[in-house]
Design an enzyme around this catalytic site. Structure first.
Site, mmCIF file in Angstrom:
data_model
loop_
_atom_site.group_PDB
_atom_site.id
_atom_site.type_symbol
_atom_site.label_atom_id
_atom_site.label_comp_id
_atom_site.label_asym_id
_atom_site.label_seq_id
_atom_site.Cartn_x
_atom_site.Cartn_y
_atom_site.Cartn_z
ATOM 1 N N LYS A 48 28.586 64.658 43.286
ATOM 2 C CA LYS A 48 28.558 63.644 43.375
ATOM 3 C C LYS A 48 29.097 63.436 45.347
ATOM 4 O O LYS A 48 28.149 62.871 46.333
ATOM 5 C CB LYS A 48 29.650 62.525 42.954
ATOM 6 C CG LYS A 48 29.410 62.365 41.752
ATOM 7 C CD LYS A 48 30.741 61.943 40.573
ATOM 8 C CE LYS A 48 30.386 61.804 39.792
ATOM 9 N NZ LYS A 48 31.049 61.230 38.472
ATOM 10 N N GLN A 92 38.110 59.833 38.358
ATOM 11 C CA GLN A 92 36.739 60.690 37.705
ATOM 12 C C GLN A 92 38.118 60.313 37.130
ATOM 13 O O GLN A 92 38.763 61.082 36.157
ATOM 14 C CB GLN A 92 36.362 61.876 38.431
ATOM 15 C CG GLN A 92 35.894 62.811 37.430
ATOM 16 C CD GLN A 92 34.427 62.576 37.662
ATOM 17 O OE1 GLN A 92 33.705 61.614 38.326
ATOM 18 N NE2 GLN A 92 33.888 62.854 36.331
ATOM 19 N N ASP A 117 31.277 52.793 40.048
ATOM 20 C CA ASP A 117 31.522 52.900 38.127
ATOM 21 C C ASP A 117 30.487 52.682 37.172
ATOM 22 O O ASP A 117 29.370 52.413 36.500
ATOM 23 C CB ASP A 117 32.294 53.773 37.550
ATOM 24 C CG ASP A 117 32.377 55.232 37.929
ATOM 25 O OD1 ASP A 117 31.665 56.025 38.142
ATOM 26 O OD2 ASP A 117 33.513 56.005 37.701
HETATM 27 N N1 GUN Z 1 33.131 61.456 33.429
HETATM 28 C C1 GUN Z 1 32.744 62.161 33.222
HETATM 29 N N2 GUN Z 1 31.815 60.761 33.252
HETATM 30 C C2 GUN Z 1 31.773 60.137 34.479
HETATM 31 C C3 GUN Z 1 31.892 59.159 35.150
HETATM 32 O O1 GUN Z 1 30.382 58.863 35.346
HETATM 33 N N3 GUN Z 1 32.705 58.419 35.995
HETATM 34 C C4 GUN Z 1 33.681 59.216 35.864
HETATM 35 N N4 GUN Z 1 34.526 57.846 37.284
HETATM 36 N N5 GUN Z 1 34.312 59.699 35.295
HETATM 37 C C5 GUN Z 1 33.065 60.526 34.162
#
Ligand code: GUN
Length: 284
Positions: A48, A92, A117
């Site tokens: 990311k 996350q 998100d």
């Molecule tokens: N854990 C797995 N995929 C994601 C996501 O798209 N966003 C977040 N915040 N955590 C995750």
């Protein structure tokens, strides 16, 4: 005949290229909050941050100790909500075991205008209403829709079967397909005779996290197969789909890795740009 491979890497780089000029103008800033040291999370977060930096977004990981309390985590969220120089942020998931029951409280504490998100009930609710209200849609479902658009795979009138009913993938993905006039069936761990449903799918999407769950016998010849599940096995990262056999009967299929994963990242970054546009009242 072997299926067309739907490359998330290719689509993501095309999406990111369209965002670059907007980033230059808006100068957004993204923060990723990581609690503890889950190895899967560390690897996703790296991706990311790397992709954000590639398009010119100022981005950073705010790494918090594993033992942090719910109250302390909520304080971090409140501080990010009020920091004028933070355009968007995510927490996350998964959170450490002692915070398992805090996930929805933490998500609800995020300012919906900064929820890149797309997990906050306000943003999920807007996704419920229709495509014109999908301002900050949940990142993975939005990435899948972008990918189908890129490859000109029609959705209207198709039977889409979604396996998995989580709040962040399965449920909103089903809604986004419904918004685009697909006929949608949602299956989950309580579904009896899963194969009887998956075999009906024109587009089969699976988000379970069980390697090899979907075998060739469960797929209609010519179906489009979207593999969202990920499992870390001793043979590396695996999807829910038995790729080697299913690719022989599907018309198109996403690989793991290199399929949906890069699309989640691209749509997170698109949301960050959109959040910036909305905060600055710049039209899209
Ligand atoms: N854990 C797995 N995929 C994601 C996501 O798209 N966003 C977040 N915040 N955590 C995750």
């Amino acid at each position: 005949m072997s299926a067309q491979i739907l490359s998330g890497k290719e689509v993501a780089s095309s999406v990111l290229a369209t965002l670059k000029p907007k980033v230059k103008k808006l100068n957004p800033r993204l923060v990723v909050v990581q609690v503890g040291d889950d190895p899967g999370s560390t690897s996703y977060i790296k991706q990311k941050i790397k992709s954000s930096e590639e398009v010119g977004i100022r981005s950073e990981c705010r790494h918090l100790p594993e033992q942090i309390s719910e109250k302390e985590l909520l304080e971090v969220v409140h501080a990010l909500n009020h920091d004028q120089d933070v355009t968007g942020f995510i927490v996350q998931l998964p959170l450490p075991a002692h915070l398992k029951n805090s996930v929805s409280k933490v998500i609800r504490a995020i300012d919906p205008a900064k929820d890149v998100d797309g997990f906050h009930p306000v943003n999920l609710g807007k996704t419920f209403v229709g495509p014109e209200f999908e301002d900050l849609p949940p990142a993975t479902p939005a990435g899948i829709i972008l990918m189908l658009e890129y490859y000109n795979i029609p959705v209207e009138g198709k039977h889409v079967v979604v396996v998995g009913h989580s709040n962040i993938v399965g449920k909103p993905l089903a809604l986004m397909f419904l918004n685009r006039n697909a006929t949608v069936t949602v299956c989950h761990k309580y579904t009896k005779d899963l194969a009887s449903f998956t075999r009906q799918a024109d587009i089969l999407c699976t988000a379970v996290g069980k390697a090899g769950l979907i075998t060739k016998e469960m797929v209609k010849p010519g179906a489009v197969v979207i593999d969202i599940g990920t499992s870390r096995t001793e043979n590396g990262l695996k999807g829910d789909v038995d790729f080697a056999s299913v690719k022989e009967i599907a018309s198109a299929i996403t690989p793991v890795p290199g399929g949906v994963g890069p699309m989640t990242v691209a749509s997170l970054i698109r949301n960050c740009v959109r959040a910036s546009e909305m905060q600055n009242q710049t039209p899209r």
